[in-house]
Motif scaffolding. Sequence first.
Motif, PDB file in Angstrom:
ATOM      1  N   GLN A  89       0.912  -1.259   0.103  1.00  0.00           N
ATOM      2  CA  GLN A  89       0.055  -0.032  -0.072  1.00  0.00           C
ATOM      3  C   GLN A  89       0.865   1.113  -0.123  1.00  0.00           C
ATOM      4  N   GLN A  90       0.350   2.292  -0.838  1.00  0.00           N
ATOM      5  CA  GLN A  90       1.170   3.483  -0.745  1.00  0.00           C
ATOM      6  C   GLN A  90       0.250   4.821  -0.550  1.00  0.00           C
ATOM      7  N   TRP A  91       0.595   5.442   0.202  1.00  0.00           N
ATOM      8  CA  TRP A  91      -0.191   6.758   0.561  1.00  0.00           C
ATOM      9  C   TRP A  91       0.112   7.810  -0.306  1.00  0.00           C
ATOM     10  N   ILE A  92      -1.036   8.413  -0.971  1.00  0.00           N
ATOM     11  CA  ILE A  92      -0.860   9.671  -2.001  1.00  0.00           C
ATOM     12  C   ILE A  92      -1.757  10.716  -1.248  1.00  0.00           C
ATOM     13  N   ASN A  93      -1.054  11.924  -1.799  1.00  0.00           N
ATOM     14  CA  ASN A  93      -1.638  12.800  -1.124  1.00  0.00           C
ATOM     15  C   ASN A  93      -2.934  13.261  -1.878  1.00  0.00           C
ATOM     16  N   SER A  94      -4.223  13.689  -1.102  1.00  0.00           N
ATOM     17  CA  SER A  94      -5.434  13.968  -1.562  1.00  0.00           C
ATOM     18  C   SER A  94      -5.335  15.570  -1.952  1.00  0.00           C
ATOM     19  N   PRO A  95      -6.396  16.087  -2.619  1.00  0.00           N
ATOM     20  CA  PRO A  95      -6.427  17.308  -2.765  1.00  0.00           C
ATOM     21  C   PRO A  95      -6.540  18.442  -1.478  1.00  0.00           C
ATOM     22  N   GLN A  96      -6.658  17.781  -0.511  1.00  0.00           N
ATOM     23  CA  GLN A  96      -6.961  18.430   0.706  1.00  0.00           C
ATOM     24  C   GLN A  96      -5.525  18.125   1.548  1.00  0.00           C
ATOM     25  N   SER A  97      -5.055  19.403   2.061  1.00  0.00           N
ATOM     26  CA  SER A  97      -3.892  19.261   2.866  1.00  0.00           C
ATOM     27  C   SER A  97      -4.071  18.387   4.213  1.00  0.00           C
ATOM     28  N   GLY A  98      -3.048  17.500   4.481  1.00  0.00           N
ATOM     29  CA  GLY A  98      -3.088  16.691   5.560  1.00  0.00           C
ATOM     30  C   GLY A  98      -3.866  15.455   5.484  1.00  0.00           C
ATOM     31  N   VAL A  99      -4.480  15.246   4.280  1.00  0.00           N
ATOM     32  CA  VAL A  99      -5.244  14.141   3.918  1.00  0.00           C
ATOM     33  C   VAL A  99      -4.665  13.247   2.945  1.00  0.00           C
ATOM     34  N   GLU A 100      -4.252  11.874   3.116  1.00  0.00           N
ATOM     35  CA  GLU A 100      -3.740  11.175   2.330  1.00  0.00           C
ATOM     36  C   GLU A 100      -4.586   9.715   2.054  1.00  0.00           C
ATOM     37  N   ARG A 101      -4.096   9.119   1.073  1.00  0.00           N
ATOM     38  CA  ARG A 101      -5.124   7.959   0.592  1.00  0.00           C
ATOM     39  C   ARG A 101      -4.449   6.705   0.209  1.00  0.00           C
ATOM     40  N   VAL A 102      -4.975   5.641   0.395  1.00  0.00           N
ATOM     41  CA  VAL A 102      -4.418   4.263  -0.331  1.00  0.00           C
ATOM     42  C   VAL A 102      -5.783   4.071  -1.207  1.00  0.00           C
ATOM     43  N   MET A 103      -5.502   3.773  -2.508  1.00  0.00           N
ATOM     44  CA  MET A 103      -6.554   3.457  -3.415  1.00  0.00           C
ATOM     45  C   MET A 103      -6.799   2.047  -3.517  1.00  0.00           C
ATOM     46  N   PHE A 104      -7.754   1.342  -3.311  1.00  0.00           N
ATOM     47  CA  PHE A 104      -7.859  -0.181  -3.435  1.00  0.00           C
ATOM     48  C   PHE A 104      -8.649  -0.275  -4.761  1.00  0.00           C
ATOM     49  N   ASP A 105      -9.866   0.419  -5.000  1.00  0.00           N
ATOM     50  CA  ASP A 105     -10.424   0.348  -6.293  1.00  0.00           C
ATOM     51  C   ASP A 105     -11.108   1.829  -6.590  1.00  0.00           C
ATOM     52  N   ARG A 106     -11.302   1.744  -8.060  1.00  0.00           N
ATOM     53  CA  ARG A 106     -11.660   3.264  -8.103  1.00  0.00           C
ATOM     54  C   ARG A 106     -12.101   3.299  -9.702  1.00  0.00           C
ATOM     55  N   VAL A 107     -13.287   3.912  -9.968  1.00  0.00           N
ATOM     56  CA  VAL A 107     -13.909   4.206 -11.327  1.00  0.00           C
ATOM     57  C   VAL A 107     -14.068   5.730 -11.412  1.00  0.00           C
ATOM     58  N   GLY A 108     -13.146   6.607 -11.896  1.00  0.00           N
ATOM     59  CA  GLY A 108     -13.515   8.037 -11.905  1.00  0.00           C
ATOM     60  C   GLY A 108     -12.453   8.767 -11.518  1.00  0.00           C
ATOM     61  N   GLU A 109     -12.485   9.984 -11.655  1.00  0.00           N
ATOM     62  CA  GLU A 109     -11.524  11.046 -11.064  1.00  0.00           C
ATOM     63  C   GLU A 109     -11.444  11.370  -9.920  1.00  0.00           C
ATOM     64  N   GLU A 110     -11.483  12.575  -9.351  1.00  0.00           N
ATOM     65  CA  GLU A 110     -11.677  12.947  -8.127  1.00  0.00           C
ATOM     66  C   GLU A 110     -13.211  12.480  -7.609  1.00  0.00           C
ATOM     67  N   LYS A 111     -14.049  12.932  -8.301  1.00  0.00           N
ATOM     68  CA  LYS A 111     -15.516  12.359  -8.053  1.00  0.00           C
ATOM     69  C   LYS A 111     -15.640  11.017  -8.558  1.00  0.00           C
ATOM     70  N   ALA A 112     -15.490   9.880  -7.809  1.00  0.00           N
ATOM     71  CA  ALA A 112     -15.560   8.394  -8.292  1.00  0.00           C
ATOM     72  C   ALA A 112     -15.908   7.530  -7.221  1.00  0.00           C
ATOM     73  N   ARG A 113     -16.520   6.312  -7.920  1.00  0.00           N
ATOM     74  CA  ARG A 113     -16.637   5.467  -7.191  1.00  0.00           C
ATOM     75  C   ARG A 113     -15.487   4.794  -6.526  1.00  0.00           C
ATOM     76  N   ALA A 114     -15.335   4.668  -5.385  1.00  0.00           N
ATOM     77  CA  ALA A 114     -13.908   4.525  -4.693  1.00  0.00           C
ATOM     78  C   ALA A 114     -14.160   3.602  -3.570  1.00  0.00           C
ATOM     79  N   THR A 115     -13.091   2.761  -3.314  1.00  0.00           N
ATOM     80  CA  THR A 115     -12.703   2.201  -2.004  1.00  0.00           C
ATOM     81  C   THR A 115     -11.516   2.456  -1.526  1.00  0.00           C
ATOM     82  N   SER A 116     -11.300   2.864  -0.468  1.00  0.00           N
ATOM     83  CA  SER A 116      -9.907   3.582  -0.073  1.00  0.00           C
ATOM     84  C   SER A 116      -9.574   3.339   1.547  1.00  0.00           C
ATOM     85  N   LEU A 117      -8.389   3.400   1.893  1.00  0.00           N
ATOM     86  CA  LEU A 117      -7.933   3.853   3.236  1.00  0.00           C
ATOM     87  C   LEU A 117      -7.601   5.493   3.120  1.00  0.00           C
TER      88      LEU A 117
END
Length: 225
Positions: A18-46
């Motif tokens: 798992q790799q943490w990547i920055n979200s558009p919001q400062s101080g918030v990171e994500r690990v993407m498990f599955d995703r369909v779409g861009e920032e507004k997406a059907r998504a499963t994440s940490l």
Amino acid sequence: MLINADFSRRAVLEVEEQQWINSPQSGVERVMFDRVGEEKARATSLVRYAPSSHFPHHMHPGGEEILVLSGTFSADDTHYPAGWYLRNPPSSGHTPYSDEGAVIFVKLRQMPSDEDRYVAIDTHDDDNWQCQGSRDICPLFSDDGEQVSLQRLNTGEALFDENSISGAGGTELLVVEGSLIDDEQVYQRGSWIRLPVGEQSQIKAGLEGVTVYIKTGHLEQVIGL
């Protein structure tokens, strides 16, 4: 953006991958498990909130499902320590933040448009658990399209009995405590597994047992995505 977007195939992300990547919001990171779409997406994440981080108020078309894994997650004026399970139905909105920091498991835009139930369950409250056979189960949500629970299994116990496969709508797993074993592969705490509709599985609890988030029945509706 497409990540593990073929729902007819098994998808796995072990904790060490798992790799943490920055979200558009400062101080918030994500690990993407599955995703369909861009920032507004059907998504499963940490999602990991640093102390004193927040998102501005926003709506959740398609709903939002959350399991707080560590720290304290807050929304508006309500605080949810580790162990809380939340469902915010389609068209709901909130201002999420964390004063002390938090890690949450999040599923976005995965609810039918007519779902209208808010759910908030403290899975650390023993009254929310029930014994079913050799395991303990904390029911979290159930309708015609999906069933969600936390389950505690003893060492070596099979996740599915001999008459049960993930074929009944597919299965999604998150290891919350302990480990799962599939053949010789060990999935440690934090690992995520998605089993497609129709797949046979011999997954069992690891040497120390396991507490696992399990969602079934929901993947039949998304194979065509």
